[in-house]
Design a protein around this motif. Structure first.
Motif, PDB file in Angstrom:
ATOM      1  N   GLY A   4      13.853 -60.972   8.569  1.00 45.33           N
ATOM      2  CA  GLY A   4      14.380 -60.567   7.420  1.00 45.33           C
ATOM      3  C   GLY A   4      15.882 -60.122   7.843  1.00 45.33           C
ATOM      4  O   GLY A   4      16.279 -60.439   8.939  1.00 45.33           O
ATOM      5  N   PRO A   5      16.584 -59.288   6.896  1.00 43.91           N
ATOM      6  CA  PRO A   5      17.742 -58.916   6.966  1.00 43.91           C
ATOM      7  C   PRO A   5      18.171 -57.909   8.238  1.00 43.91           C
ATOM      8  O   PRO A   5      17.123 -57.084   8.495  1.00 43.91           O
ATOM      9  N   THR A   6      19.448 -57.677   8.406  1.00 44.24           N
ATOM     10  CA  THR A   6      19.528 -56.525   9.439  1.00 44.24           C
ATOM     11  C   THR A   6      20.284 -55.459   8.734  1.00 44.24           C
ATOM     12  O   THR A   6      21.216 -55.724   7.950  1.00 44.24           O
ATOM     13  N   ARG A 333      24.788 -51.750  20.690  1.00 41.33           N
ATOM     14  CA  ARG A 333      25.255 -52.035  21.883  1.00 41.33           C
ATOM     15  C   ARG A 333      24.146 -52.833  22.738  1.00 41.33           C
ATOM     16  O   ARG A 333      24.545 -53.724  23.461  1.00 41.33           O
ATOM     17  N   ALA A 334      22.846 -52.031  22.686  1.00 40.96           N
ATOM     18  CA  ALA A 334      22.104 -52.704  23.540  1.00 40.96           C
ATOM     19  C   ALA A 334      21.661 -54.333  23.103  1.00 40.96           C
ATOM     20  O   ALA A 334      21.433 -55.002  23.923  1.00 40.96           O
ATOM     21  N   VAL A 335      21.741 -54.388  21.651  1.00 40.52           N
ATOM     22  CA  VAL A 335      21.526 -55.802  21.309  1.00 40.52           C
ATOM     23  C   VAL A 335      22.505 -56.786  21.586  1.00 40.52           C
ATOM     24  O   VAL A 335      22.222 -57.849  21.961  1.00 40.52           O
ATOM     25  N   TRP A 350      17.587 -61.901  17.983  1.00 38.20           N
ATOM     26  CA  TRP A 350      17.861 -60.528  17.948  1.00 38.20           C
ATOM     27  C   TRP A 350      18.292 -59.882  16.826  1.00 38.20           C
ATOM     28  O   TRP A 350      18.834 -60.492  15.655  1.00 38.20           O
ATOM     29  N   ARG A 351      17.531 -58.615  16.333  1.00 37.14           N
ATOM     30  CA  ARG A 351      17.740 -58.027  15.219  1.00 37.14           C
ATOM     31  C   ARG A 351      18.332 -56.347  15.600  1.00 37.14           C
ATOM     32  O   ARG A 351      17.650 -56.001  16.161  1.00 37.14           O
ATOM     33  N   ARG A 357      11.885 -50.832   9.851  1.00 34.20           N
ATOM     34  CA  ARG A 357      12.689 -51.677   8.395  1.00 34.20           C
ATOM     35  C   ARG A 357      12.481 -52.885   8.824  1.00 34.20           C
ATOM     36  O   ARG A 357      12.120 -53.672   7.807  1.00 34.20           O
ATOM     37  N   GLU A 358      12.834 -53.125   9.809  1.00 35.47           N
ATOM     38  CA  GLU A 358      12.863 -54.746  10.401  1.00 35.47           C
ATOM     39  C   GLU A 358      11.139 -55.223  10.070  1.00 35.47           C
ATOM     40  O   GLU A 358      10.913 -56.404   9.703  1.00 35.47           O
ATOM     41  N   VAL A 359      10.229 -54.455  10.587  1.00 36.41           N
ATOM     42  CA  VAL A 359       8.798 -55.038  10.591  1.00 36.41           C
ATOM     43  C   VAL A 359       8.401 -54.931   9.199  1.00 36.41           C
ATOM     44  O   VAL A 359       7.587 -55.722   8.600  1.00 36.41           O
ATOM     45  N   ARG A 360       8.666 -53.938   8.225  1.00 31.14           N
ATOM     46  CA  ARG A 360       8.298 -53.896   6.996  1.00 31.14           C
ATOM     47  C   ARG A 360       8.896 -55.401   6.272  1.00 31.14           C
ATOM     48  O   ARG A 360       8.088 -55.686   5.456  1.00 31.14           O
ATOM     49  N   SER A 361      10.122 -55.656   6.845  1.00 30.57           N
ATOM     50  CA  SER A 361      10.837 -56.913   5.957  1.00 30.57           C
ATOM     51  C   SER A 361       9.763 -58.148   6.384  1.00 30.57           C
ATOM     52  O   SER A 361       9.566 -59.028   5.730  1.00 30.57           O
TER      53      SER A 361
END
Length: 447
Positions: A4-6, A333-335, A350-351, A357-361
């Motif tokens: 999904g989106p970031t 920054r870690a990403v 990478w996201r 939020r990302e896992v829900r997407s």
């Protein structure tokens, strides 16, 4: 795996002072200011009581009682009789905090602390310097057992294993944040206090950290100094921190080396970004996670709270050809560093997003994953994330945790969504402190 989106972000991971677990997010430097109550009973601070010390509790203290009052006592051991001096608390409080200032009947496991600053009223970094190293690990194992029994309703009995790379529990901390007093001298904070204790050495810091000269330098106009003894560069990096508005918090980039059997990898990370502080921890945990996860070519893997890609890099190689790894991390920054560390892998994405939020997407898009790695902050992933992970339907989840209470709560949450605890192991990545690292494997209960 399509994702999904970031958006959004997560708290940055920074280095922490000796004794505080470095993992995921940083506490206030070397202890917290004691909470002040606006109203309440008479202060008990300074009161001294002779008590028989009970079991170890989560947090580096033992439990004792005096005339019905519960005490959390530092510098004590189960079974001892001590004089406990109250350091925080009032009449009517559910519990008070205290230090063992005199030992009337000592445990056979008590030793003379190697560090002169590991004493009541002095440095707050180490909890167990007065304890033999094997017994420290027994105490940590008992805390893990108690937390899982109380919070997850499970009987577990993991032996706490040594992580290679320290010297009898000393000289292991490669990242240390030293506080700076009003005279510009670097030191360490007292337990649960902003008070700065001047020191001429820190025995759990690596020789590289101490030999950097941080304790011999006058630091004018800064509130703290981070010292990073990374694999590259050869000389430790010193990062003066002028204040919350005076630094971007990164301190530049350093390089780290990690092995997994015959495999080795080089990683770029922010000097003040999250990285395991014990020199053997990153390699140990990478080896254990890959062995426990059992990734195979073609697997779709989700690496949550991925940091700069400690696990992501290796997993990207293990699932090729045909497999895919998605790293999710809230620190942008870690990403950026993780993207750089995996630039040779075309099957890694990478996201920069909050994990929930990302896992829900992903769940909303009815996307599934074969395997999931969780390496969350000290507070844990939380019940919402655990429910979302379960909804992805992985055949196995490997969860790396620095807080057994948070892990136990999350294991319980996973059990409510069809996942059981398949195995649990514990590692002593922070000798002389109460912190313990755990690695749990979760699998569908139906299997």
């Amino acid at each position: 795996m399509t994702t999904g989106p970031t958006s959004g972000g997560r708290r940055s991971r920074t280095g922490t002072p000796p004794g505080d677990a470095p993992r995921r997010t940083s506490p206030a430097p070397h202890g917290r200011r004691p909470r002040e109550k606006a109203a309440g009973g008479e202060s008990l601070v300074g009161s001294e009581w002779t008590v028989e010390v009970g079991p170890i509790a989560h947090g580096g203290h033992c439990v004792a009682r005096h005339e019905g009052q519960v005490l959390f006592v530092r510098h004590a051991l189960p079974g001892e009789t001590v004089v406990a001096r109250v350091t925080e608390g009032r009449v009517g409080d559910r519990f008070v905090r205290a230090d063992a200032v005199s030992v009337l009947s000592a445990s056979p496991e008590r030793v003379t602390p190697p560090c002169p600053y590991a004493a009541p009223g002095l440095c707050g970094g180490c909890d167990f310097q007065h304890v033999s190293l094997p017994y420290q690990r027994q105490l940590k194992a008992s805390v893990v057992r108690e937390q899982f029994s109380r919070l997850a309703g499970l009987d577990v009995d993991p032996a706490v294993r040594a992580v290679p790379g320290d010297t009898d529990g000393l000289r292991w901390r490669t990242r240390v944040e030293f506080a700076v007093d009003q005279d510009g001298r670097a030191g360490l904070r007292a337990h649960r206090s902003r008070a700065i204790i001047p020191v001429d050495d820190c025995l759990i810091a690596t020789h590289g950290v101490i030999d950097s000269g941080v304790l011999d330098t006058e630091w004018t106009g800064v509130e703290s100094v981070d010292v990073v003894d990374a694999a590259h560069p050869e000389e430790p990096v010193l990062v003066p921190v002028p204040g919350p508005e005076g630094s971007d918090g990164s301190g530049g980039l350093v390089g780290e080396l990690v092995t997994d059997g015959d495999w080795s990898g080089e990683y770029v990370v922010a000097a003040r970004g999250f990285w395991q502080v014990h020199p053997g921890a990153a390699s140990t945990f990478l080896s254990r996670v890959t062995a426990l996860l059992g990734a195979e070519p073609g697997d779709r893997v989700l690496d949550l709270y991925a940091g700069s890609g400690l696990f992501t890099v290796r997993l990207g190689e293990l699932v090729a050809p045909g497999g895919f790894v998605l790293g999710v991390e809230g620190d942008a920054r870690a990403v950026d560093n993780g993207t750089r560390n995996t630039e040779h892998l075309d099957n890694v994405e990478w996201r920069a997003n909050r994990v929930d939020r990302e896992v829900r997407s992903l769940v909303d898009q009815q996307i599934t994953a074969d395997l999931v790695v969780l390496d969350p902050p000290r507070t844990g992933a939380g019940k919402d994330v655990m429910a979302l992970v379960a909804a992805l339907g992985p055949r196995r989840v490997v969860y790396v945790a620095c807080d057994p209470a948070a892990l136990a709560r999350d294991v319980r949450a996973a059990s409510e969504h069809g996942y059981r605890l398949a195995s649990l192991e514990a590692w002593d990545a922070f000798p002389m402190t109460h912190h313990v690292e755990s690695i749990a494997v979760l699998e569908p209960a139906s299997e």
